[in-house]
Design an enzyme around this catalytic site. Sequence first.
Site, PDB file in Angstrom:
ATOM      1  N   SER A  20       3.759  43.803 -19.489  1.00 17.05           N
ATOM      2  CA  SER A  20       3.519  42.857 -18.403  1.00 17.05           C
ATOM      3  C   SER A  20       2.236  42.078 -18.648  1.00 17.05           C
ATOM      4  O   SER A  20       1.293  42.585 -19.268  1.00 17.05           O
ATOM      5  CB  SER A  20       3.393  43.655 -17.103  1.00 17.05           C
ATOM      6  OG  SER A  20       2.853  42.851 -16.103  1.00 17.05           O
ATOM      7  N   TYR A  51       0.033  51.542 -11.940  1.00 18.19           N
ATOM      8  CA  TYR A  51       1.196  50.888 -12.570  1.00 18.19           C
ATOM      9  C   TYR A  51       0.737  50.052 -13.768  1.00 18.19           C
ATOM     10  O   TYR A  51       1.261  50.181 -14.874  1.00 18.19           O
ATOM     11  CB  TYR A  51       1.948  49.994 -11.568  1.00 18.19           C
ATOM     12  CG  TYR A  51       2.933  49.072 -12.266  1.00 18.19           C
ATOM     13  CD1 TYR A  51       4.097  49.576 -12.825  1.00 18.19           C
ATOM     14  CD2 TYR A  51       2.665  47.702 -12.415  1.00 18.19           C
ATOM     15  CE1 TYR A  51       4.991  48.742 -13.511  1.00 18.19           C
ATOM     16  CE2 TYR A  51       3.542  46.865 -13.094  1.00 18.19           C
ATOM     17  CZ  TYR A  51       4.700  47.395 -13.639  1.00 18.19           C
ATOM     18  OH  TYR A  51       5.570  46.566 -14.322  1.00 18.19           O
ATOM     19  N   LYS A  61       1.324  50.329 -18.244  1.00 16.21           N
ATOM     20  CA  LYS A  61       1.764  49.338 -19.237  1.00 16.21           C
ATOM     21  C   LYS A  61       0.767  49.308 -20.405  1.00 16.21           C
ATOM     22  O   LYS A  61       1.158  49.243 -21.566  1.00 16.21           O
ATOM     23  CB  LYS A  61       1.896  47.949 -18.596  1.00 16.21           C
ATOM     24  CG  LYS A  61       3.029  47.886 -17.579  1.00 16.21           C
ATOM     25  CD  LYS A  61       4.388  48.137 -18.229  1.00 16.21           C
ATOM     26  CE  LYS A  61       5.486  48.435 -17.267  1.00 16.21           C
ATOM     27  NZ  LYS A  61       6.707  48.966 -17.869  1.00 16.21           N
TER      28      LYS A  61
HETATM   29  N1  LIG Z   1      10.257  42.669 -12.419  1.00 12.69           N
HETATM   30  C1  LIG Z   1       9.042  42.299 -12.789  1.00 12.69           C
HETATM   31  O1  LIG Z   1       8.412  41.457 -12.156  1.00 12.69           O
HETATM   32  C2  LIG Z   1       8.401  42.908 -14.032  1.00 12.69           C
HETATM   33  C3  LIG Z   1       7.259  42.297 -14.593  1.00 12.69           C
HETATM   34  C4  LIG Z   1       6.688  42.872 -15.722  1.00 12.69           C
HETATM   35  C5  LIG Z   1       7.215  44.016 -16.275  1.00 12.69           C
HETATM   36  N2  LIG Z   1       8.302  44.600 -15.697  1.00 12.69           N
HETATM   37  C6  LIG Z   1       8.840  45.826 -16.287  1.00 12.69           C
HETATM   38  O2  LIG Z   1      10.176  45.585 -16.698  1.00 12.69           O
HETATM   39  C7  LIG Z   1      10.949  46.780 -16.574  1.00 12.69           C
HETATM   40  C8  LIG Z   1      12.183  46.488 -15.764  1.00 12.69           C
HETATM   41  O3  LIG Z   1      11.803  45.968 -14.503  1.00 12.69           O
HETATM   42  P1  LIG Z   1      12.871  45.596 -13.384  1.00 12.69           P
HETATM   43  O4  LIG Z   1      12.260  44.554 -12.531  1.00 12.69           O
HETATM   44  O5  LIG Z   1      14.177  45.364 -14.001  1.00 12.69           O
HETATM   45  O6  LIG Z   1      12.876  46.956 -12.572  1.00 12.69           O
HETATM   46  P2  LIG Z   1      14.082  47.725 -11.851  1.00 12.69           P
HETATM   47  O7  LIG Z   1      13.489  48.752 -10.961  1.00 12.69           O
HETATM   48  O8  LIG Z   1      15.039  46.755 -11.275  1.00 12.69           O
HETATM   49  O9  LIG Z   1      14.792  48.442 -13.102  1.00 12.69           O
HETATM   50  C9  LIG Z   1      14.347  49.669 -13.636  1.00 12.69           C
HETATM   51  C10 LIG Z   1      15.569  50.566 -13.788  1.00 12.69           C
HETATM   52  O10 LIG Z   1      15.147  51.799 -14.376  1.00 12.69           O
HETATM   53  C11 LIG Z   1      15.766  52.888 -13.690  1.00 12.69           C
HETATM   54  N3  LIG Z   1      14.871  54.043 -13.869  1.00 12.69           N
HETATM   55  C12 LIG Z   1      13.625  54.211 -13.372  1.00 12.69           C
HETATM   56  N4  LIG Z   1      13.135  55.404 -13.750  1.00 12.69           N
HETATM   57  C13 LIG Z   1      14.068  55.992 -14.538  1.00 12.69           C
HETATM   58  C14 LIG Z   1      14.149  57.233 -15.230  1.00 12.69           C
HETATM   59  N5  LIG Z   1      13.166  58.138 -15.177  1.00 12.69           N
HETATM   60  N6  LIG Z   1      15.277  57.517 -15.936  1.00 12.69           N
HETATM   61  C15 LIG Z   1      16.303  56.618 -15.988  1.00 12.69           C
HETATM   62  N7  LIG Z   1      16.284  55.446 -15.338  1.00 12.69           N
HETATM   63  C16 LIG Z   1      15.186  55.131 -14.618  1.00 12.69           C
HETATM   64  C17 LIG Z   1      15.934  52.411 -12.249  1.00 12.69           C
HETATM   65  O11 LIG Z   1      16.974  53.060 -11.565  1.00 12.69           O
HETATM   66  C18 LIG Z   1      16.237  50.920 -12.456  1.00 12.69           C
HETATM   67  O12 LIG Z   1      17.626  50.683 -12.549  1.00 12.69           O
HETATM   68  C19 LIG Z   1      10.026  47.834 -15.976  1.00 12.69           C
HETATM   69  O13 LIG Z   1       9.488  48.585 -17.035  1.00 12.69           O
HETATM   70  C20 LIG Z   1       8.945  46.995 -15.325  1.00 12.69           C
HETATM   71  O14 LIG Z   1       7.732  47.702 -15.231  1.00 12.69           O
HETATM   72  C21 LIG Z   1       8.912  44.071 -14.602  1.00 12.69           C
END
Ligand SMILES: NC(=O)c1ccc[n+]([C@@H]2O[C@H](COP(=O)([O-])OP(=O)(O)OC[C@H]3O[C@@H](n4cnc5c(N)ncnc54)[C@H](O)[C@@H]3O)[C@@H](O)[C@H]2O)c1
Length: 341
Positions: free
Chosen positions: A125, A150, A154
């Site tokens: 991120s 959080y 990262k």
């Molecule tokens: N959405 C944003 O704004 C953003 C920005 C920067 C980075 N990220 C990173 O991108 C990644 C995806 O983000 P997102 O927005 O799609 O999030 P999200 O919560 O929609 O998707 C994450 C998925 O991982 C699953 N999950 C969580 N813990 C788990 C575990 N222990 N075992 C198996 N499955 C598990 C959840 O059920 C979910 O379906 C994350 O790592 C997040 O930190 C997101």
Amino acid sequence: MKILVTGGLGFIGSHTVVALQNKDYEVVVIDNLSNSSLKVLEGITNITSKTPEFHKLDLRDKSSLLDFFAKHQDISGIIHFAASKAVGESVENPLLYYENNLAALTYLLQNLVNLTEQNIIFSSSCTVYGEASELPISESAPVKKAMSPYGNTKQVGEEIISDTCAAYDNLKAISLRYFNPIGSHPTNEIGELPIGTPQNLVPFITQTAIGKRKELSVFGDDYPTQDGTCIRDYIHVMDLAEAHVVALERIMSSKTEENFEVFNVGTGIGSSVLEVVKAFENASGENLNYKIVGRRPGDVIAAYADTKKANMTLGWKAKRSLEEALKDAWEWEKSQAKARV
Ligand SMILES: NC(=O)c1ccc[n+]([C@@H]2O[C@H](COP(=O)([O-])OP(=O)(O)OC[C@H]3O[C@@H](n4cnc5c(N)ncnc54)[C@H](O)[C@@H]3O)[C@@H](O)[C@H]2O)c1
């Protein structure tokens, strides 16, 4: 080629599964459904006419993960999305975040280094840059002390991967530092499903416009920006999804220059909160109810990507506009409202 997508039923993961299946990759999804549902699998199938192999599995469950890899030795690459991502919750429950985002990553790497093909793409991120002193933010900008557990997961996640790459010659990793993903697939089959009150601007905007929320609070209009509101780099989730496919292809075709590489994934365009509100009103034809309130602790003033490295080295560029992303987000919100009736 078989690609494992962890968190593949989440917001970014599901769009990436679609992008992978559109390019004929065989996809295996692991998700514990903690922040997603099986309905997403249906959406992916409706878009691509293919259902990825799905395993309901928690990455923290070491023995189930071992069993999984014993049966999937032929995985050519992993895209690791699974994580917890709510900044506020991470402040209240840091150990959940360190376990889910870092212990799980460690277990995944322990299995990955035993495979023949050791390739991984990591969801990082732009929060790693904190309040950057130069804009746009390039990958060489210093990583600043994280403002939340959080954010720290990262930074430490990248360090864990980089240290592991240094110890295992065959391991290759790319960390993608996302700016602000928004929007949804234009078919309305999949999209963002925030649980509770959205922490991000765009879901808050669409929920306000649909009448689920009374009004949007704009946190601060006294920042040193053109209109006083914070500036971010909003990227369409399908552009972000496609960046993963390009990164995977770079790594799997041995084009990487180092075992651990980092790329910013953004559009390079900074938009203020009020500009996003205006763009949403134009894209949707709705009038948005909003009020200016005080600043929110932890918000940086401005963050947008220097995309040169992603454009030139990775060979990827965002194609979709802010308006297009907002239109898709709005259509998704409306389709969800219809489904609720
Ligand atoms: N959405 C944003 O704004 C953003 C920005 C920067 C980075 N990220 C990173 O991108 C990644 C995806 O983000 P997102 O927005 O799609 O999030 P999200 O919560 O929609 O998707 C994450 C998925 O991982 C699953 N999950 C969580 N813990 C788990 C575990 N222990 N075992 C198996 N499955 C598990 C959840 O059920 C979910 O379906 C994350 O790592 C997040 O930190 C997101």
